[in-house]
Design a protein around this motif. Structure first.
Motif, PDB file in Angstrom:
ATOM      1  N   ARG A 151     -15.731  -8.103  26.441  1.00 40.49           N
ATOM      2  CA  ARG A 151     -14.148  -6.984  25.927  1.00 40.49           C
ATOM      3  C   ARG A 151     -14.553  -6.293  24.157  1.00 40.49           C
ATOM      4  O   ARG A 151     -14.703  -7.565  23.451  1.00 40.49           O
ATOM      5  CB  ARG A 151     -12.798  -6.336  26.208  1.00 40.49           C
ATOM      6  N   LYS A 152     -14.849  -5.532  23.362  1.00 40.32           N
ATOM      7  CA  LYS A 152     -14.776  -4.754  22.160  1.00 40.32           C
ATOM      8  C   LYS A 152     -13.130  -5.220  21.385  1.00 40.32           C
ATOM      9  O   LYS A 152     -13.201  -5.234  20.842  1.00 40.32           O
ATOM     10  CB  LYS A 152     -15.076  -3.852  22.433  1.00 40.32           C
ATOM     11  N   PHE A 153     -12.515  -4.124  22.132  1.00 38.09           N
ATOM     12  CA  PHE A 153     -11.117  -4.299  21.835  1.00 38.09           C
ATOM     13  C   PHE A 153     -10.043  -5.063  22.651  1.00 38.09           C
ATOM     14  O   PHE A 153     -10.725  -5.469  23.903  1.00 38.09           O
ATOM     15  CB  PHE A 153     -11.129  -3.319  22.283  1.00 38.09           C
ATOM     16  N   ARG A 154      -9.197  -5.771  22.567  1.00 39.65           N
ATOM     17  CA  ARG A 154      -8.190  -6.645  22.735  1.00 39.65           C
ATOM     18  C   ARG A 154      -9.254  -7.897  23.254  1.00 39.65           C
ATOM     19  O   ARG A 154      -8.775  -8.452  24.593  1.00 39.65           O
ATOM     20  CB  ARG A 154      -7.224  -6.346  23.946  1.00 39.65           C
ATOM     21  N   PRO A 155      -9.234  -8.674  22.140  1.00 37.69           N
ATOM     22  CA  PRO A 155     -10.122  -9.342  23.237  1.00 37.69           C
ATOM     23  C   PRO A 155      -9.610 -10.699  23.546  1.00 37.69           C
ATOM     24  O   PRO A 155      -8.569 -10.890  22.827  1.00 37.69           O
ATOM     25  CB  PRO A 155     -11.450 -10.658  21.732  1.00 37.69           C
ATOM     26  N   VAL A 156     -10.698 -11.874  24.549  1.00 37.59           N
ATOM     27  CA  VAL A 156      -9.849 -13.005  25.521  1.00 37.59           C
ATOM     28  C   VAL A 156      -9.717 -14.085  24.705  1.00 37.59           C
ATOM     29  O   VAL A 156     -11.167 -14.581  24.265  1.00 37.59           O
ATOM     30  CB  VAL A 156     -10.257 -12.748  26.966  1.00 37.59           C
ATOM     31  N   LYS A 157      -8.272 -14.675  24.148  1.00 37.64           N
ATOM     32  CA  LYS A 157      -8.843 -16.432  23.818  1.00 37.64           C
ATOM     33  C   LYS A 157      -8.438 -16.951  25.154  1.00 37.64           C
ATOM     34  O   LYS A 157      -7.925 -17.456  25.699  1.00 37.64           O
ATOM     35  CB  LYS A 157      -7.344 -16.404  23.279  1.00 37.64           C
ATOM     36  N   GLY A 158      -9.929 -17.841  24.908  1.00 38.45           N
ATOM     37  CA  GLY A 158     -10.207 -18.224  26.368  1.00 38.45           C
ATOM     38  C   GLY A 158     -10.705 -19.788  25.949  1.00 38.45           C
ATOM     39  O   GLY A 158     -10.071 -20.022  24.969  1.00 38.45           O
TER      40      GLY A 158
END
Length: 124
Positions: A111-118
Motif C-alpha cells: 500500500r502507498k497510504f496507511r502503511p502496515v507496521k509488520g
C-alpha cells in the motif's frame, strides 16, 4: 357498461393534468406476461423474504441474475417482483454442494497510504 376508449383527464395537481386511456377487457388481455417456466410456481417470495434467506446485497443479486448465476425474478405487477422459492432453495443447495473459493486478500504491505507496521520493521 360499454368500454370507453376515450382518454380521461387525471389531475396531478391544481395546475397540471395528465391524459390516460381507460383500460378495457381487451387491453387487460394484452398486458398478460408470458410464463417464465413450464412448471407451476408453488410459492413466491418478495425482496424482503429473499434478503432473509440470501444474505447478499441487492446489487450483487441483480448482477448474478444478469450473468445467469442466480434465479431470475419475475413480475407479478408493474411494481412487484418476486422469486420462486423452490428455485432459490435449489440455488442455495447447489452453492452448498460446490463451495466457491474465497478471494485472495490484497498484499497490504504494498500500500502507498496507511502503511502496515509488520514484523521486523522499525516502528516510527
Amino acid at each position: 357498461m360499454a368500454a370507453d376508449h376515450t382518454p380521461r383527464r387525471i389531475s396531478a395537481g391544481p395546475y397540471r393534468h395528465i391524459s390516460a386511456p381507460i383500460a378495457s377487457a381487451h387491453h387487460v388481455q394484452e398486458l398478460q406476461m408470458p410464463s417464465v417456466s413450464d412448471r407451476p410456481v408453488k410459492r413466491s417470495i418478495r425482496r424482503n423474504e429473499l434478503r432473509e434467506i440470501v444474505p447478499l446485497a441487492d446489487s450483487t443479486i441483480y448482477e448474478m441474475e444478469q450473468r445467469g448465476e442466480f434465479p431470475r425474478r419475475f413480475a407479478l405487477s408493474p411494481r412487484c417482483v418476486v422469486w420462486d422459492l423452490a428455485e432459490v432453495e435449489a440455488w442455495l443447495e447447489s452453492r452448498r454442494a460446490k463451495p466457491i473459493p474465497r478471494a485472495n486478500h490484497p498484499d497490504v504491505t504494498r500500500r502507498k497510504f496507511r502503511p502496515v507496521k509488520g514484523h521486523g520493521r522499525n516502528s516510527a
